[in-house]
Design an enzyme around this catalytic site. Structure first.
Site, PDB file in Angstrom:
ATOM      1  N   VAL A  67       0.855  -1.191   0.000  1.00  0.00           N
ATOM      2  CA  VAL A  67       0.000   0.000   0.000  1.00  0.00           C
ATOM      3  C   VAL A  67       0.890   1.240   0.000  1.00  0.00           C
ATOM      4  O   VAL A  67       1.812   1.352   0.810  1.00  0.00           O
ATOM      5  CB  VAL A  67      -0.918   0.021   1.256  1.00  0.00           C
ATOM      6  CG1 VAL A  67      -1.713   1.322   1.315  1.00  0.00           C
ATOM      7  CG2 VAL A  67      -1.867  -1.175   1.255  1.00  0.00           C
ATOM      8  N   ALA A 112       4.289   4.003   3.234  1.00  0.00           N
ATOM      9  CA  ALA A 112       3.907   2.772   2.524  1.00  0.00           C
ATOM     10  C   ALA A 112       4.028   1.613   3.507  1.00  0.00           C
ATOM     11  O   ALA A 112       4.589   1.764   4.602  1.00  0.00           O
ATOM     12  CB  ALA A 112       4.811   2.529   1.328  1.00  0.00           C
ATOM     13  N   LYS A 113       3.494   0.507   3.148  1.00  0.00           N
ATOM     14  CA  LYS A 113       3.689  -0.721   3.921  1.00  0.00           C
ATOM     15  C   LYS A 113       3.341  -1.890   3.023  1.00  0.00           C
ATOM     16  O   LYS A 113       2.556  -1.741   2.088  1.00  0.00           O
ATOM     17  CB  LYS A 113       2.773  -0.746   5.155  1.00  0.00           C
ATOM     18  CG  LYS A 113       3.335  -1.537   6.298  1.00  0.00           C
ATOM     19  CD  LYS A 113       4.441  -0.756   6.987  1.00  0.00           C
ATOM     20  CE  LYS A 113       5.009  -1.472   8.172  1.00  0.00           C
ATOM     21  NZ  LYS A 113       5.860  -0.565   8.953  1.00  0.00           N
ATOM     22  N   GLY A 114       3.915  -3.032   3.332  1.00  0.00           N
ATOM     23  CA  GLY A 114       3.598  -4.205   2.532  1.00  0.00           C
ATOM     24  C   GLY A 114       3.862  -5.448   3.340  1.00  0.00           C
ATOM     25  O   GLY A 114       4.282  -5.381   4.500  1.00  0.00           O
TER      26      GLY A 114
END
Ligand code: NAD
Length: 426
Positions: A67, A112-114
């Site tokens: 994201v 962001a992150k994932g």
């Protein structure tokens, strides 16, 4: 603040919590209704399916996410979490918090992150490598050194970052070490990145102790989570600052000893055995109870929402230093706001910012093919943490608001201002 129910791809308790925090903040700042959704909702998200050949000959498919919360201030930046419970909504919440965290520290990034829904402890090294490489391969059209830079988070480490970097580089045909941060120093990582988050936490705990006139030799601490953040924080607080560590825990066990635990021995045990499961260095206690046991400094450094309406009134600490992302729910915040003179909160987006700050240094060094020494890195880290801490404390005092509201207000205002200057695109 309620988000449009048609956007239920993000529906998840952690995302709802991040939205509730944002809604409260938006009301406090009086943010125009027209600006709220585009500030809060992720700009871009992707879900990927990752097939992997397992050691037993079967093929398993895993679900992965990434994201990118906003593109207003530069590329997005954020960690990669390998966890069995990961969802798109949790990933989106973590990306949103990264946005406010980066803006508070004045870094030129969106959040962001994932991550991948998986339990890395159940995978062999070969399976973990195959899964990590497959994830990065699927992400290639979506990330880049000027688009989105990955880093480590729960369940990932330097080795996983090295596999990411290698997979991306093989595709490009040359070494692109600025595509990820938190890599081993041998492949372009920076000195001091692994320790950065824990060190930053301890720097701010020391600042708070100073403000509250607490003497290190008479101070005690409890740390939940004994991974990258928690173990470094416990070791640094215990061995360098001279604080007595009474309690530690991980996903398997929790220990408490009113006379103090040998955190060096615990660290050596985890290095050898992988967890605290079989450690016998202290009295075992119920993991949930550890948070409410008597101590001066409490550091949650594991998962989100562990301080909630069931235990916020029972916390016995003087300082709550949030090493984890999102450890305190809005319900708990309301209780802690009432207890502001008893519990000094160092909110997550301030407290654990050391990781992304040193990741930023690593990215800058990568882009410029430059290497800084660990002393330079740590010195620059502490200067940024000091500046953020001072701004948060001053704003909280001036406006009689909680430290979390002050920290979020600084971050959200910066992003809002940039969006207003640029227009609708980012
Ligand atoms: P890690 O995987 O290195 O360690 C996590 C630790 O928490 C492990 O000891 C694990 O056993 C323990 N744990 C997991 N579930 C638990 C539970 N329910 N109760 C108690 N312990 C539990 O992860 P990390 O990198 O140390 O991250 C910890 C937290 O800090 C996460 O919230 C992460 O988002 C946040 N954080 C990490 C960084 C970083 O640089 N690594 C930066 C900022 C914030």
């Amino acid at each position: 603040m309620s988000f449009n129910s048609s956007l239920n791809i993000y529906d998840d308790p952690t995302f709802r919590m991040a939205c509730e925090q944002f809604g409260f903040l938006a009301d406090y700042l009086g943010i125009d209704r027209n600006d709220r959704d585009r500030l809060m909702l992720p700009k871009r998200s992707v879900a990927v399916t990752l097939p992997v050949h397992m050691d037993d000959g079967s093929t398993q498919t895993f679900q992965g996410y990434r994201v990118q919360h906003h593109l207003t201030l530069g590329p997005t930046k954020g960690g990669t979490r390998f966890s069995p419970d990961l969802s798109m909504g949790e990933t989106a919440a973590l990306a949103m918090w990264m946005s406010w965290k980066c803006a508070l520290a004045n870094l030129p990034y969106g959040g962001a992150k994932g991550g991948i829904m998986c339990d890395p402890r159940t995978l062999s090294r070969r399976e973990l490598e195959a899964l990590s490489r497959r994830y990065m391969q699927e992400m290639i059209p979506f990330v880049g050194p000027h688009t989105d830079i990955m880093g480590p988070d729960m369940g990932t480490n330097e080795q996983v970052m090295a596999w990411f970097m290698d997979t991306y580089s093989v595709y490009q045909g040359y070494a692109v070490n600025e595509i990820v941060t938190g890599k081993p120093v041998s492949v372009g990582g920076t000195e001091g990145r692994r320790e950065a988050t824990g060190r930053g936490v301890v720097y701010l705990v020391e600042r708070a102790m100073d403000m509250l006139k607490m003497e290190p030799e008479k101070t005690t601490a409890v740390v939940q989570g004994f991974g990258n953040v928690g173990a470094v924080a416990a070791l640094s607080l215990g061995l360098k600052t001279g604080v007595k560590i009474l309690g530690i825990s991980d996903a398997f066990a929790a220990f408490y000893n009113p006379k103090g635990l040998d955190v060096r021995a615990a660290d050596a045990w985890v290095a050898k055995h992988g967890s605290l499961k079989e450690w016998d260095g202290g009295d075992r206690v119920e993991p949930k109870e550890l948070l409410t046991m008597k101590c001066d400094v409490l550091i949650p450094a594991a998962v989100d929402r562990v301080i909630n309406e069931s235990n916020a009134a029972k916390l016995q600490c003087r300082i709550l230093a949030e090493g984890a992302n999102g450890p305190t729910t809005p319900e708990a915040d309301r209780i802690l706001d009432q207890r502001w003179s008893e519990v000094f909160v160092i909110p997550d987006i301030l407290c654990n910012a050391g990781g992304v700050i040193v990741s930023y240094f690593e990215w800058v060094q990568g882009l410029q093919a430059f290497m800084w020494s660990e002393t330079e890195v740590t010195d620059k880290l502490f200067r940024i943490m000091e500046h953020s801490f001072t701004q948060v404390i001053q704003r909280a005092k001036r406006h009689k608001i909680s430290h979390r509201t002050a920290a979020m207000a600084i971050g959200v205002e910066r992003v809002l201002k940039a969006k207003q200057s640029r227009g609708l695109f980012p």
